[in-house]
Scaffold this motif. Structure first.
Motif, PDB file in Angstrom:
ATOM      1  N   VAL A  62      98.402 -30.728  61.894  1.00 20.30           N
ATOM      2  CA  VAL A  62      97.869 -31.655  62.883  1.00 20.30           C
ATOM      3  C   VAL A  62      96.494 -31.199  63.381  1.00 20.30           C
ATOM      4  O   VAL A  62      95.640 -32.027  63.720  1.00 20.30           O
ATOM      5  N   VAL A  66      92.924 -33.264  63.966  1.00 21.03           N
ATOM      6  CA  VAL A  66      92.111 -33.216  65.185  1.00 21.03           C
ATOM      7  C   VAL A  66      90.685 -32.778  64.846  1.00 21.03           C
ATOM      8  O   VAL A  66      89.700 -33.347  65.338  1.00 21.03           O
ATOM      9  N   TYR A  85      94.530 -37.979  68.704  1.00 22.34           N
ATOM     10  CA  TYR A  85      95.754 -37.183  68.556  1.00 22.34           C
ATOM     11  C   TYR A  85      96.899 -37.842  69.322  1.00 22.34           C
ATOM     12  O   TYR A  85      98.022 -37.992  68.798  1.00 22.34           O
TER      13      TYR A  85
END
Length: 458
Positions: free
Chosen positions: A264, A268, A303
């Motif tokens: 993740v 970002v 996000y």
């Protein structure tokens, strides 16, 4: 506090809110004042002088381009980024500014736009002086302006005689974080609810939420556009765009996310890279609260939108409203100008805003939100602004990725606590202000220190 949410979040073009958006606004304002005073028809030549940081890094920040666009009547929120090169080439070829009605006023960029290196005006490092002359060369009008960060512009008269906002009576005014928290807790409101109520005192209620979603759409579009652009950024450093390649890698190898629990972070990073590469290329972005830090808040908001279960438009609105409240505290009590306090005033502030906002939409209490915002700044204190060759590229683009990831971590740290902590947000804002005042000028957007002199710009 006499600021609007939409003062903090403004749609404009890159690469800098203080060096591009602000000067464009100031130049357009000067021309408007000439017109309102009845002097525009008698104006035959224009002169512009840049001082302080605007002179030292103006070329790399496209300040000259911004000034010429503003003199031509263009506005940051409506100018077509794809048309900019043609407008500037026309001015250089004709040696004149062409107004919207076709009128031309003499302006030779080589002679009439002066970079006063090493010279500053007293009120702020980002200063500019506009002058209109008649056919005999006699001055018709003069305007001194300061671009004080985030696209905000004040005149010399406004610095000496600050005006109070008329006609706006906010239901919940606040001057610092302690007041903000006290009001919210006393009234049983979230920070976002308080901010939206204040905003509706100056903006029609039915417009506030659609405008905030429009801001998010502009942020999201800068992410999407940045993910599909390749090649080198302008300016001569030969900095290669990285977002497009990273996007392709993430899209074509989704299975890697199964084994990599930190994947993740790559997304970002991608969001922040995409926005700031667009900014560096002069594309359309949102000041958040500045252009140099324009990737932090969109990356953290993306996000939330893509990775947090239950994300919604209302969550986006609450995120932006909460972030704006935090940004206003810095704007009022310290600075969001790198030329004044270094990059702690840009990336640091954006990180603090994003951390508090993310904490809010993840269910944080008022005290946890304040804690997250404090963490976001505390670990950016002393961050210098030392762009190589005066371009908003190195270290600026990567620095946005670091600010975004720090913000997410700050929010998570705060959510794991009960809101009680040792350093208050008000204390860290004052510390940031003092640190900026103590910082040497060579570390404040002049490109005369740090990486700007220790890395060969070729």
């Amino acid at each position: 506090m006499s600021l609007s949410i939409f003062d903090l979040f403004k749609i404009g073009i890159g690469p800098s809110s203080s060096h591009t958006v602000g000067p464009m606004v100031a130049a357009q304002r000067f021309m408007q004042q000439l017109d309102e005073a009845g002097s525009l028809a008698r104006t035959k030549r224009l002169h512009v002088q840049l001082y302080g940081s605007l002179a030292m890094t103006g070329k790399g920040h496209a300040t000259d381009t911004a000034v010429m666009l503003g003199l031509s009547g263009e506005r940051p929120d409506s100018v077509d980024p794809d048309a900019v090169a043609g407008i500037i080439d026309g001015i250089r070829d004709r040696c004149s500014i062409q107004l919207k009605d076709g009128t031309e006023i003499a302006f030779d960029p080589e002679q009439d736009l002066r970079f006063n290196f090493g010279v500053s005006l007293p009120a702020h490092p980002n200063a500019m002086r506009f002058e209109a002359l008649d056919e005999a060369g006699i001055q018709l009008a003069e305007l001194v302006c300061y671009s004080v960060g985030g696209g905000f512009v004040v005149t010399a008269d406004e610095v000496d005689n600050p005006a109070t906002e008329q006609g706006v009576a906010e239901p919940w005014p606040f001057n610092n974080a302690d007041e903000l928290m006290s009001i919210a807790e006393r009234e049983g409101m979230t920070i976002a609810e308080l901010m939206l109520a204040n905003e509706e005192s100056r903006t029609p209620a039915e417009e506030v939420r659609p405008r905030l979603l429009q801001i998010w759409q502009a942020m999201d579009e800068s992410i999407r556009r940045g993910c599909h652009q390749s090649g080198e950024l302008p300016g001569g450093l030969h900095v290669r765009r990285r977002a497009h390649e990273l996007y392709r890698e993430l899209m074509h190898k989704p299975e890697s996310a199964i084994s990599d629990h930190l994947a993740v972070i790559d997304w970002v990073d991608l969001y922040a890279l995409a926005v700031n590469e667009e900014n560096a290329a002069g594309g359309r972005v949102v000041t958040a609260p500045t252009n140099g830090a324009a990737g932090v808040i969109p990356a953290v908001l993306a996000y939330y939108d893509r990775f947090v279960p239950g994300s919604s438009d209302e969550g986006v609105i609450n995120f932006l409203a909460t972030a704006a409240a935090i940004g206003m505290l810095y704007k009022r009590n310290a600075s969001i100008s790198a030329a004044e306090v270094g990059c702690q005033g840009e990336i640091g502030v954006a990180c603090s805003m994003a951390a508090g906002a993310l904490c809010a939409v993840l269910g944080g209490t008022v005290r946890q939100i304040e804690n997250a915002a404090e963490i976001g700044m505390e670990h950016n204190l002393g961050l210098t602004c030392d762009p190589i060759a005066g371009l908003v590229q190195v270290p600026c683009i990567e620095r946005n990725t670091m600010g975004a990831v720090k913000a997410i971590n700050a929010a998570r740290l705060a959510l794991r606590g009960d809101g009680k902590h040792f350093v208050s947000l008000d204390s860290v804002i004052e510390t940031m202000r003092q640190t900026g005042a103590d910082m040497q000028d060579k570390y404040k957007e002049t490109s005369t220190g740090g990486l700007a002199v220790n890395v060969v710009a070729c």
